[in-house]
Scaffold this motif. Structure first.
Motif, PDB file in Angstrom:
ATOM      1  N   ASN A   1       2.879  12.419  -2.334  1.00 29.10           N
ATOM      2  CA  ASN A   1       2.478  11.234  -3.110  1.00 29.10           C
ATOM      3  C   ASN A   1       3.152   9.939  -2.666  1.00 29.10           C
ATOM      4  OD1 ASN A   1       0.478  12.381  -4.725  1.00 29.10           O
ATOM      5  ND2 ASN A   1       2.003  13.193  -6.137  1.00 29.10           N
ATOM      6  N   ALA A   2       3.289   9.765  -1.370  1.00 33.96           N
ATOM      7  CA  ALA A   2       3.770   8.483  -0.845  1.00 33.96           C
ATOM      8  C   ALA A   2       2.774   7.400  -1.271  1.00 33.96           C
ATOM      9  CB  ALA A   2       3.885   8.543   0.673  1.00 33.96           C
ATOM     10  N   PRO A   3       3.235   6.180  -1.479  1.00 33.08           N
ATOM     11  CA  PRO A   3       2.354   5.130  -2.029  1.00 33.08           C
ATOM     12  C   PRO A   3       1.377   4.530  -1.014  1.00 33.08           C
ATOM     13  CG  PRO A   3       4.553   4.264  -1.682  1.00 33.08           C
ATOM     14  CD  PRO A   3       4.619   5.731  -1.362  1.00 33.08           C
ATOM     15  N   TYR A   4       0.522   5.381  -0.445  1.00 37.53           N
ATOM     16  CA  TYR A   4      -0.525   4.924   0.468  1.00 37.53           C
ATOM     17  C   TYR A   4      -1.717   4.438  -0.353  1.00 37.53           C
ATOM     18  CZ  TYR A   4       1.693   7.333   4.412  1.00 37.53           C
ATOM     19  OH  TYR A   4       2.554   7.741   5.400  1.00 37.53           O
ATOM     20  N   SER A   5      -2.409   3.452   0.175  1.00 38.22           N
ATOM     21  CA  SER A   5      -3.690   3.037  -0.395  1.00 38.22           C
ATOM     22  C   SER A   5      -4.531   2.437   0.719  1.00 38.22           C
ATOM     23  CB  SER A   5      -3.511   2.063  -1.551  1.00 38.22           C
ATOM     24  OG  SER A   5      -2.821   0.916  -1.133  1.00 38.22           O
ATOM     25  N   MET A   6      -5.803   2.262   0.435  1.00 40.33           N
ATOM     26  CA  MET A   6      -6.693   1.706   1.446  1.00 40.33           C
ATOM     27  C   MET A   6      -7.226   0.374   0.959  1.00 40.33           C
ATOM     28  SD  MET A   6     -10.263   3.699   1.141  1.00 40.33           S
ATOM     29  CE  MET A   6     -11.399   3.216  -0.146  1.00 40.33           C
ATOM     30  N   VAL A   7      -7.595  -0.435   1.922  1.00 44.04           N
ATOM     31  CA  VAL A   7      -8.200  -1.740   1.625  1.00 44.04           C
ATOM     32  C   VAL A   7      -9.537  -1.777   2.352  1.00 44.04           C
ATOM     33  CG1 VAL A   7      -7.962  -4.231   1.862  1.00 44.04           C
ATOM     34  CG2 VAL A   7      -5.944  -2.829   1.383  1.00 44.04           C
ATOM     35  N   SER A   8     -10.560  -2.204   1.641  1.00 43.08           N
ATOM     36  CA  SER A   8     -11.888  -2.348   2.223  1.00 43.08           C
ATOM     37  C   SER A   8     -12.142  -3.831   2.467  1.00 43.08           C
ATOM     38  CB  SER A   8     -12.925  -1.778   1.262  1.00 43.08           C
ATOM     39  OG  SER A   8     -14.217  -1.976   1.749  1.00 43.08           O
ATOM     40  N   THR A   9     -12.588  -4.152   3.675  1.00 42.67           N
ATOM     41  CA  THR A   9     -12.865  -5.547   4.009  1.00 42.67           C
ATOM     42  C   THR A   9     -14.322  -5.872   3.684  1.00 42.67           C
ATOM     43  OG1 THR A   9     -13.480  -5.023   6.278  1.00 42.67           O
ATOM     44  CG2 THR A   9     -11.154  -5.515   5.860  1.00 42.67           C
ATOM     45  N   ALA A  10     -14.656  -7.141   3.695  1.00 41.88           N
ATOM     46  CA  ALA A  10     -16.012  -7.579   3.367  1.00 41.88           C
ATOM     47  C   ALA A  10     -17.040  -7.059   4.363  1.00 41.88           C
ATOM     48  CB  ALA A  10     -16.069  -9.101   3.310  1.00 41.88           C
ATOM     49  N   ASP A  11     -16.621  -6.796   5.605  1.00 39.53           N
ATOM     50  CA  ASP A  11     -17.567  -6.313   6.606  1.00 39.53           C
ATOM     51  C   ASP A  11     -17.668  -4.785   6.645  1.00 39.53           C
ATOM     52  OD1 ASP A  11     -15.137  -5.747   7.767  1.00 39.53           O
ATOM     53  OD2 ASP A  11     -15.540  -6.762   9.655  1.00 39.53           O
ATOM     54  N   GLY A  12     -17.108  -4.094   5.639  1.00 37.13           N
ATOM     55  CA  GLY A  12     -17.251  -2.648   5.521  1.00 37.13           C
ATOM     56  C   GLY A  12     -16.249  -1.836   6.300  1.00 37.13           C
ATOM     57  N   ARG A  13     -15.181  -2.450   6.748  1.00 37.17           N
ATOM     58  CA  ARG A  13     -14.129  -1.730   7.459  1.00 37.17           C
ATOM     59  C   ARG A  13     -12.993  -1.418   6.496  1.00 37.17           C
ATOM     60  NH1 ARG A  13     -13.723  -4.522  13.365  1.00 37.17           N
ATOM     61  NH2 ARG A  13     -15.947  -4.454  13.809  1.00 37.17           N
ATOM     62  N   PHE A  14     -12.100  -0.545   6.932  1.00 38.58           N
ATOM     63  CA  PHE A  14     -11.001  -0.095   6.078  1.00 38.58           C
ATOM     64  C   PHE A  14      -9.689  -0.160   6.846  1.00 38.58           C
ATOM     65  CE2 PHE A  14     -14.855   2.185   4.980  1.00 38.58           C
ATOM     66  CZ  PHE A  14     -14.940   2.007   3.612  1.00 38.58           C
ATOM     67  N   TYR A  15      -8.612  -0.395   6.101  1.00 35.31           N
ATOM     68  CA  TYR A  15      -7.288  -0.233   6.691  1.00 35.31           C
ATOM     69  C   TYR A  15      -6.353   0.369   5.661  1.00 35.31           C
ATOM     70  CZ  TYR A  15      -6.097  -4.916   4.774  1.00 35.31           C
ATOM     71  OH  TYR A  15      -5.888  -6.007   3.971  1.00 35.31           O
ATOM     72  N   LEU A  16      -5.305   1.003   6.159  1.00 34.06           N
ATOM     73  CA  LEU A  16      -4.356   1.732   5.339  1.00 34.06           C
ATOM     74  C   LEU A  16      -3.111   0.889   5.119  1.00 34.06           C
ATOM     75  CD1 LEU A  16      -3.897   4.608   4.110  1.00 34.06           C
ATOM     76  CD2 LEU A  16      -2.738   5.184   6.241  1.00 34.06           C
ATOM     77  N   VAL A  17      -2.602   0.912   3.900  1.00 32.27           N
ATOM     78  CA  VAL A  17      -1.360   0.209   3.591  1.00 32.27           C
ATOM     79  C   VAL A  17      -0.393   1.178   2.921  1.00 32.27           C
ATOM     80  CG1 VAL A  17      -2.399  -2.083   3.386  1.00 32.27           C
ATOM     81  CG2 VAL A  17      -2.229  -0.660   1.378  1.00 32.27           C
ATOM     82  N   LEU A  18       0.876   0.877   3.068  1.00 26.05           N
ATOM     83  CA  LEU A  18       1.943   1.663   2.450  1.00 26.05           C
ATOM     84  C   LEU A  18       2.864   0.702   1.717  1.00 26.05           C
ATOM     85  CD1 LEU A  18       3.437   4.380   2.094  1.00 26.05           C
ATOM     86  CD2 LEU A  18       4.601   3.899   4.256  1.00 26.05           C
ATOM     87  N   ALA A  19       3.052   0.941   0.429  1.00 18.40           N
ATOM     88  CA  ALA A  19       3.936   0.088  -0.370  1.00 18.40           C
ATOM     89  C   ALA A  19       5.380   0.334   0.047  1.00 18.40           C
ATOM     90  CB  ALA A  19       3.756   0.379  -1.851  1.00 18.40           C
ATOM     91  N   ASN A  20       6.138  -0.750   0.172  1.00 22.55           N
ATOM     92  CA  ASN A  20       7.547  -0.607   0.550  1.00 22.55           C
ATOM     93  C   ASN A  20       8.436  -0.840  -0.676  1.00 22.55           C
ATOM     94  OD1 ASN A  20       7.756  -3.424   0.255  1.00 22.55           O
ATOM     95  ND2 ASN A  20       7.314  -3.769   2.421  1.00 22.55           N
ATOM     96  N   ALA A  21       9.733  -0.761  -0.486  1.00 26.68           N
ATOM     97  CA  ALA A  21      10.682  -0.842  -1.602  1.00 26.68           C
ATOM     98  C   ALA A  21      10.632  -2.184  -2.329  1.00 26.68           C
ATOM     99  CB  ALA A  21      12.093  -0.578  -1.089  1.00 26.68           C
ATOM    100  N   SER A  22      10.271  -3.259  -1.630  1.00 25.71           N
ATOM    101  CA  SER A  22      10.235  -4.573  -2.267  1.00 25.71           C
ATOM    102  C   SER A  22       8.934  -4.823  -3.021  1.00 25.71           C
ATOM    103  CB  SER A  22      10.445  -5.668  -1.216  1.00 25.71           C
ATOM    104  OG  SER A  22       9.359  -5.690  -0.319  1.00 25.71           O
TER     105      SER A  22
END
Length: 88
Positions: free
Chosen positions: A22-43
């Motif tokens: 359960n690491a704090p990964y999430s995805m972001v969808s862009t307006a052109d239908g692409r995706f990228y992965l993000v990871l929340a950090n301590a701050s």
């Protein structure tokens, strides 16, 4: 169709969370239908882990981020594979 795409992408992220305790990964969808992965950090900020990718490339990227869970095999499956190896 767009919701099907995001469902497949979010399912890949959920599997990643399961593999990574359960690491704090999430995805972001862009307006052109692409995706990228993000990871929340301590701050509390998000670290962007990749450039926006098409769906198939995104799912492949997410699947490669953490070690995949081993496939479950029954005793019968293992015996069958052993028998096949012995015949070759």
């Amino acid at each position: 169709m767009a919701s099907l795409r995001s469902t497949r992408a979010s399912a890949a992220v959920m599997r990643l969370k399961d593999r990574s305790n359960n690491a704090p990964y999430s995805m972001v969808s862009t307006a052109d239908g692409r995706f990228y992965l993000v990871l929340a950090n301590a701050s509390g900020d998000n670290d962007k882990l990749n450039e926006p990718l098409e769906l198939d490339a995104f799912v492949a990227f997410v699947n490669g981020v953490s070690k995949q869970a081993p496939k479950k095999a029954s005793k019968l499956d293992i015996a069958f594979e052993a028998k096949l190896r012995n015949k070759l």
